[in-house]
Design a protein around this motif. Structure first.
Motif, PDB file in Angstrom:
ATOM      1  N   PHE A 438      56.004  35.002  19.409  1.00 55.87           N
ATOM      2  CA  PHE A 438      55.583  33.834  19.419  1.00 55.87           C
ATOM      3  C   PHE A 438      54.630  33.207  20.598  1.00 55.87           C
ATOM      4  O   PHE A 438      54.173  32.096  20.746  1.00 55.87           O
ATOM      5  CB  PHE A 438      56.997  33.234  19.694  1.00 55.87           C
ATOM      6  CG  PHE A 438      58.111  33.296  18.582  1.00 55.87           C
ATOM      7  CD1 PHE A 438      57.871  32.143  17.514  1.00 55.87           C
ATOM      8  CD2 PHE A 438      58.980  34.294  18.489  1.00 55.87           C
ATOM      9  CE1 PHE A 438      58.910  32.303  16.508  1.00 55.87           C
ATOM     10  CE2 PHE A 438      59.604  34.147  17.330  1.00 55.87           C
ATOM     11  CZ  PHE A 438      59.808  33.205  16.419  1.00 55.87           C
ATOM     12  N   VAL A 439      54.083  34.425  21.334  1.00 55.63           N
ATOM     13  CA  VAL A 439      53.220  34.120  22.375  1.00 55.63           C
ATOM     14  C   VAL A 439      51.977  34.682  22.065  1.00 55.63           C
ATOM     15  O   VAL A 439      51.918  35.600  21.552  1.00 55.63           O
ATOM     16  CB  VAL A 439      53.838  34.453  23.788  1.00 55.63           C
ATOM     17  CG1 VAL A 439      52.953  34.043  24.962  1.00 55.63           C
ATOM     18  CG2 VAL A 439      55.172  33.990  24.030  1.00 55.63           C
ATOM     19  N   ALA A 440      50.803  33.951  22.423  1.00 59.75           N
ATOM     20  CA  ALA A 440      49.415  34.476  22.295  1.00 59.75           C
ATOM     21  C   ALA A 440      49.315  35.761  22.866  1.00 59.75           C
ATOM     22  O   ALA A 440      49.976  35.855  24.080  1.00 59.75           O
ATOM     23  CB  ALA A 440      48.491  33.397  22.886  1.00 59.75           C
ATOM     24  N   SER A 441      48.608  36.857  22.529  1.00 60.36           N
ATOM     25  CA  SER A 441      48.157  37.640  23.285  1.00 60.36           C
ATOM     26  C   SER A 441      46.703  38.357  22.829  1.00 60.36           C
ATOM     27  O   SER A 441      46.113  37.880  22.171  1.00 60.36           O
ATOM     28  CB  SER A 441      49.311  39.114  22.690  1.00 60.36           C
ATOM     29  OG  SER A 441      48.894  39.118  21.119  1.00 60.36           O
ATOM     30  N   ALA A 442      46.256  39.194  23.838  1.00 60.05           N
ATOM     31  CA  ALA A 442      45.009  39.705  23.541  1.00 60.05           C
ATOM     32  C   ALA A 442      44.770  41.199  24.028  1.00 60.05           C
ATOM     33  O   ALA A 442      45.439  41.619  24.638  1.00 60.05           O
ATOM     34  CB  ALA A 442      43.929  38.827  24.620  1.00 60.05           C
ATOM     35  N   SER A 443      43.870  41.883  23.301  1.00 60.67           N
ATOM     36  CA  SER A 443      43.336  43.218  23.711  1.00 60.67           C
ATOM     37  C   SER A 443      41.754  43.197  23.934  1.00 60.67           C
ATOM     38  O   SER A 443      41.035  42.971  23.201  1.00 60.67           O
ATOM     39  CB  SER A 443      43.608  44.184  22.634  1.00 60.67           C
ATOM     40  OG  SER A 443      42.909  45.588  22.909  1.00 60.67           O
ATOM     41  N   LEU A 444      41.228  42.864  25.285  1.00 61.32           N
ATOM     42  CA  LEU A 444      40.109  42.859  25.706  1.00 61.32           C
ATOM     43  C   LEU A 444      39.350  43.994  25.523  1.00 61.32           C
ATOM     44  O   LEU A 444      38.122  43.992  25.219  1.00 61.32           O
ATOM     45  CB  LEU A 444      39.891  42.372  26.987  1.00 61.32           C
ATOM     46  CG  LEU A 444      40.656  41.325  27.599  1.00 61.32           C
ATOM     47  CD1 LEU A 444      40.706  40.853  29.112  1.00 61.32           C
ATOM     48  CD2 LEU A 444      40.358  40.125  26.671  1.00 61.32           C
ATOM     49  N   ASP A 445      39.879  45.420  25.480  1.00 64.01           N
ATOM     50  CA  ASP A 445      39.310  46.361  25.091  1.00 64.01           C
ATOM     51  C   ASP A 445      38.589  46.508  23.667  1.00 64.01           C
ATOM     52  O   ASP A 445      37.615  47.052  23.168  1.00 64.01           O
ATOM     53  CB  ASP A 445      40.241  47.719  25.265  1.00 64.01           C
ATOM     54  CG  ASP A 445      39.756  48.966  24.935  1.00 64.01           C
ATOM     55  OD1 ASP A 445      38.616  49.140  25.155  1.00 64.01           O
ATOM     56  OD2 ASP A 445      40.405  49.924  24.154  1.00 64.01           O
ATOM     57  N   ARG A 446      39.461  45.732  22.755  1.00 63.63           N
ATOM     58  CA  ARG A 446      39.118  45.740  21.236  1.00 63.63           C
ATOM     59  C   ARG A 446      38.495  44.425  20.918  1.00 63.63           C
ATOM     60  O   ARG A 446      38.011  43.922  19.801  1.00 63.63           O
ATOM     61  CB  ARG A 446      40.192  45.811  20.453  1.00 63.63           C
ATOM     62  CG  ARG A 446      40.935  47.223  20.440  1.00 63.63           C
ATOM     63  CD  ARG A 446      42.073  47.518  19.567  1.00 63.63           C
ATOM     64  NE  ARG A 446      42.489  48.738  19.402  1.00 63.63           N
ATOM     65  CZ  ARG A 446      43.542  49.504  20.331  1.00 63.63           C
ATOM     66  NH1 ARG A 446      43.917  48.685  21.393  1.00 63.63           N
ATOM     67  NH2 ARG A 446      43.760  50.493  20.258  1.00 63.63           N
ATOM     68  N   GLY A 447      38.435  43.364  21.874  1.00 61.29           N
ATOM     69  CA  GLY A 447      37.786  42.034  21.553  1.00 61.29           C
ATOM     70  C   GLY A 447      38.539  41.377  20.565  1.00 61.29           C
ATOM     71  O   GLY A 447      38.158  40.651  19.954  1.00 61.29           O
ATOM     72  N   GLU A 448      40.034  41.424  20.567  1.00 60.87           N
ATOM     73  CA  GLU A 448      40.985  40.818  19.717  1.00 60.87           C
ATOM     74  C   GLU A 448      41.574  39.682  20.380  1.00 60.87           C
ATOM     75  O   GLU A 448      42.418  39.917  21.612  1.00 60.87           O
ATOM     76  CB  GLU A 448      41.679  41.549  18.732  1.00 60.87           C
ATOM     77  CG  GLU A 448      42.697  42.497  19.667  1.00 60.87           C
ATOM     78  CD  GLU A 448      43.450  43.417  18.882  1.00 60.87           C
ATOM     79  OE1 GLU A 448      42.855  43.972  17.891  1.00 60.87           O
ATOM     80  OE2 GLU A 448      44.650  43.683  19.143  1.00 60.87           O
ATOM     81  N   ILE A 449      41.757  38.778  19.666  1.00 67.11           N
ATOM     82  CA  ILE A 449      42.998  37.588  20.393  1.00 67.11           C
ATOM     83  C   ILE A 449      43.745  37.374  19.168  1.00 67.11           C
ATOM     84  O   ILE A 449      43.485  37.097  17.782  1.00 67.11           O
ATOM     85  CB  ILE A 449      41.943  36.292  20.417  1.00 67.11           C
ATOM     86  CG1 ILE A 449      40.623  36.558  21.389  1.00 67.11           C
ATOM     87  CG2 ILE A 449      42.792  35.040  21.247  1.00 67.11           C
ATOM     88  CD1 ILE A 449      41.055  37.002  22.717  1.00 67.11           C
ATOM     89  N   ASN A 450      45.145  37.157  19.580  1.00 68.80           N
ATOM     90  CA  ASN A 450      46.360  37.161  18.553  1.00 68.80           C
ATOM     91  C   ASN A 450      46.845  35.678  18.725  1.00 68.80           C
ATOM     92  O   ASN A 450      47.241  35.545  20.282  1.00 68.80           O
ATOM     93  CB  ASN A 450      47.296  38.039  18.612  1.00 68.80           C
ATOM     94  CG  ASN A 450      46.649  39.434  18.265  1.00 68.80           C
ATOM     95  OD1 ASN A 450      45.869  39.511  17.268  1.00 68.80           O
ATOM     96  ND2 ASN A 450      46.544  40.315  19.357  1.00 68.80           N
ATOM     97  N   ALA A 451      47.012  34.679  18.222  1.00 66.48           N
ATOM     98  CA  ALA A 451      47.736  33.450  18.375  1.00 66.48           C
ATOM     99  C   ALA A 451      49.187  33.808  18.309  1.00 66.48           C
ATOM    100  O   ALA A 451      49.665  34.492  17.465  1.00 66.48           O
ATOM    101  CB  ALA A 451      47.225  32.500  17.281  1.00 66.48           C
ATOM    102  N   GLY A 452      49.990  32.804  18.755  1.00 70.27           N
ATOM    103  CA  GLY A 452      51.353  32.950  18.800  1.00 70.27           C
ATOM    104  C   GLY A 452      51.787  32.485  17.316  1.00 70.27           C
ATOM    105  O   GLY A 452      51.072  31.792  16.621  1.00 70.27           O
ATOM    106  N   ALA A 453      52.911  33.155  17.035  1.00 69.32           N
ATOM    107  CA  ALA A 453      53.533  32.749  15.639  1.00 69.32           C
ATOM    108  C   ALA A 453      54.241  31.436  15.617  1.00 69.32           C
ATOM    109  O   ALA A 453      54.903  30.488  16.545  1.00 69.32           O
ATOM    110  CB  ALA A 453      54.629  33.850  15.115  1.00 69.32           C
TER     111      ALA A 453
END
Length: 673
Positions: A438-453
């Motif tokens: 439910f909370v936004a997350s990110a992996s800077l190593d992969r350059g990806e951004i995930n929005a919260g559900a």
């Protein structure tokens, strides 16, 4: 009370009437009771130090820990019982609990297949029950050593354990520090190829990740008001350090997870054939995560904070009359997670949907089940659970939902004689949501951004399972299991739009299916002239299908692996002073389907080996080599300029890593008796 005793090799068998400690032989009489009893004599040749050593030598049995994806305490519990009851903890692994029980304190281990009088199976068809001796004793042990890898990495491993028992009173505790080196740490390359097949970028890559955990745990059992009270408490702090360096870019991640738990379980008999049981558990957790990526003069920074809490209260009643046992229970739970996240690019904030979220779930479940033996060789286990729950979400999204779920189950166990069984089960399950989604997350190593559900619902499934178990040669076993799942509201990657901008998020994508075939074997090699040696394997084949929400095509469920498993050779040399073993962990592959990317992770075969020397009952020296051959990791990312449904991928990035072997050496010294 009458008893008939049989002995088959070193497996002692008892057929007892009306007691929780019912047992059965490995030969024909086991067909009636479905319970095999392994006394300390069965394990004497390997000189076990603790209950974990003994459990690992049970033929045809593999430890299954608590399942965080299943709702409810009873149904999510693992497949190990302690003195006929599950542990009153969710924080500790079964291996940790077993490791704290000295082998000298184990009276016997019962392998219960298809139910037994006085035993609540918790929805599992096979459980192991560790029955501890009640004689007065004191035990203590210290384990010290280190884990080492290349690049001059050396980290400590230290554990102190102690226990004291007097009759039904028992107190035990442990404190320790452990270090784990992530198995995909190592050196490799990153290569990017465009749509025309031209290499546009190639650079070296080094990743190093360690997790150091400091933990303290304690438990206390005592008679109280005609019953038995069991309590436990634990606290732990795990610090993860991950560094990735490609020459052009450096990524630094730091994570600290602090957890605490307290639980209590009270059992009280009601007459000769009934008992009541109460359980309460309280857990809290705090996660702090920081990640920074730097490339030239550009930088990104991501932070995540999360506080979680779980409270469980359960009251159950069991009543037995002859061949019929009735179980009734009511359980309530309150789960909450309060999380926040923030992303910055060159110091400027970047908005990400779902950066602030508080989720609270309240759940009440009532259940009624029975274990009925209409015939000596047949066991029938019907059960029905009814759940009412509510999910409240606040923060960037405001949502309130209520659910009602019926969860029936029917299991049949048919003994075939000679220790063989057929087990059939059909049941409906409801999955447990991961509040981190439910909370936004990110992996800077992969350059990806995930929005919260948003509007995330628990997946539901109907599962049909068939199991065949064959036992032979006293300590040999073959267990074959096939299962088919029909899943509603599969949890996978979806697209979430925020002000017209698409983001990848976790959500429900509709109906899916999953088929699994598992083979668990224990093959003794004594007939081939290798006394004390055996081959143990556990291999699972999986196939899943779901409609892709981006393309509409039929595909695998993200994260499912076609093949998983381990094949081991274990040899306890005559006399029990020396044992050695080798393990092969099978190669694995899994895919993840995101909005604009298909990610494939492939891991090669892993080979481990160990040798253990026990110069006396109180000493154990163990040398363990993990990932001897330096297994290979490959991660392929097929990237699209937009949604995957619009065009072919415009570039492909491949990361290959040659991982590092690690060596663990420990010395254990036990005291008391």
């Amino acid at each position: 009370m009458g008893a008939n005793r049989f002995t088959t090799g070193t497996v002692t068998v008892l057929l007892l009437a009306g007691t929780p400690a019912i047992a059965a032989p490995a030969a024909e009489p086991a067909a009636a009771s479905g319970v095999l009893v392994f006394t300390p004599d069965f394990f004497a040749g390997s000189r076990p130090n603790d209950a974990l050593d003994m459990i690992r030598r049970l033929p045809g049995f593999a430890i299954v820990d608590a399942d965080a994806e299943v709702r409810g305490y009873a149904e999510a519990a693992g497949n190990i019982l302690f003195d006929g009851k599950p542990p009153s903890t969710k924080a500790e692994s079964l291996e940790d609990l077993l490791r704290r029980i000295p082998a000298a304190a184990v009276a016997r281990i019962e392998l219960i297949r298809g139910g037994a009088p006085g035993i609540a199976m918790g929805g599992r068809d096979v459980v192991a029950n560790v029955v501890r001796a009640t004689t007065a004793s004191r035990h203590a042990a210290i384990t010290a050593g280190a884990v080492a890898a290349n690049d001059h990495v050396l980290r400590p491993v230290v554990t102190l354990e102690a226990s004291r028992q007097s009759g039904a009173r028992r107190i035990e505790g442990a404190i320790g520090i452990t270090t784990e080196i992530d198995e995909d740490a190592g050196r490799g390359t990153t290569r990017t190829i465009d749509a025309a097949g031209v290499v546009t970028r190639q650079q070296p890559r080094r990743k190093w990740e360690t997790v150091q955990t400091v933990a303290g745990r304690g438990a206390w059992d005592t008679p109280l008001a005609g019953g038995t009270l069991s309590t436990n408490a634990s606290v732990s702090r795990a610090r993860k350090r991950e560094d990735v360096d490609t020459g052009a870019e450096a990524v630094r991640e730091r994570e600290t997870l602090t957890e605490g738990e307290a639980g209590a379980q009270y059992r009280h008999p009601i007459g000769a054939d009934s008992r009541i049981e109460a359980l309460v558990i309280r857990r809290i957790g705090r996660l702090r995560f920081d990640s920074t990526a730097t490339e030239g003069s550009d930088s990104e920074h991501f932070t995540q904070r999360s506080d979680t809490a779980e409270s469980i209260a359960r009251l159950s009643l069991r009543r037995e009359r002859g061949t019929l046992a009735i179980d009734a229970a009511i359980e309530g739970a309150i789960n909450s997670a309060d999380g926040s996240a923030a992303l910055f690019a060159n110091g400027a904030p970047v908005p990400v949907p779902g950066s602030n979220s508080r989720v609270e779930e309240q759940r009440v479940e009532a259940s009624l089940g029975a274990t009925w033996r209409p015939f000596a060789r047949l066991t029938v286990e019907p059960a029905l659970r009814l759940e009412r729950s509510g999910l409240r979400q606040r923060g960037d999204a405001v949502l309130d939902r209520r659910f009602t779920y019926w969860k029936p189950r029917l299991a049949l166990t048919r003994a075939l004689g000679g220790g063989d069984q057929i087990r059939l089960a059909v049941q409906r399950d409801v999955g447990q949501l991961d509040f981190n989604d439910f909370v936004a997350s990110a992996s800077l190593d992969r350059g990806e951004i995930n929005a919260g559900a948003v509007d995330l619902r628990p997946p539901r499934s109907w599962t049909v399972t068939a199991t065949y178990e064959h036992r032979f040669a006293g300590d040999g076993a073959i267990v074959l299991r096939a299962a088919h799942e029909r899943i509603s509201d599969v949890v996978d990657h979806v697209v979430r739009h925020d002000q017209g901008v698409p983001f990848d998020a976790i959500g429900n994508i509709g109906r899916g299916s999953r088929d699994t075939l598992t083979a668990e074997t224990t093959l003794p090699l004594t007939p081939l002239g290798m006394a004390g040696a055996r081959i143990v394997s556990n291999v699972t084949l999986t196939r899943s299908r779901v409609d892709d929400p981006v393309t509409g095509a039929r595909r695998w469920i993200s994260g499912d692996k076609p093949v998983t498993g381990t094949i081991s050779l274990i040899h306890d040399l005559p006399g029990g002073a020396i044992s050695w073993g080798a393990d092969m962990r099978m190669a694995e592959l899994k895919r993840e389907y995101r909005l604009d990317e298909i990610r494939t992770k492939a891991r090669g075969f892993r080979f481990d080996a160990h040798v253990e020397y026990r110069p006396g009952p109180a000493w154990r020296l163990r040398l363990e080599a993990v990932n001897l051959t330096g297994l290979s990791f490959a991660e392929t990312r097929r990237k699209y300029a937009g949604a995957r449904s619009l065009a072919a991928p415009d570039k492909t990035e491949t990361r290959r890593t040659a991982t590092t072997p690690t060596v663990l050496f420990t010395v254990r010294r036990a005291f008391g008796g």
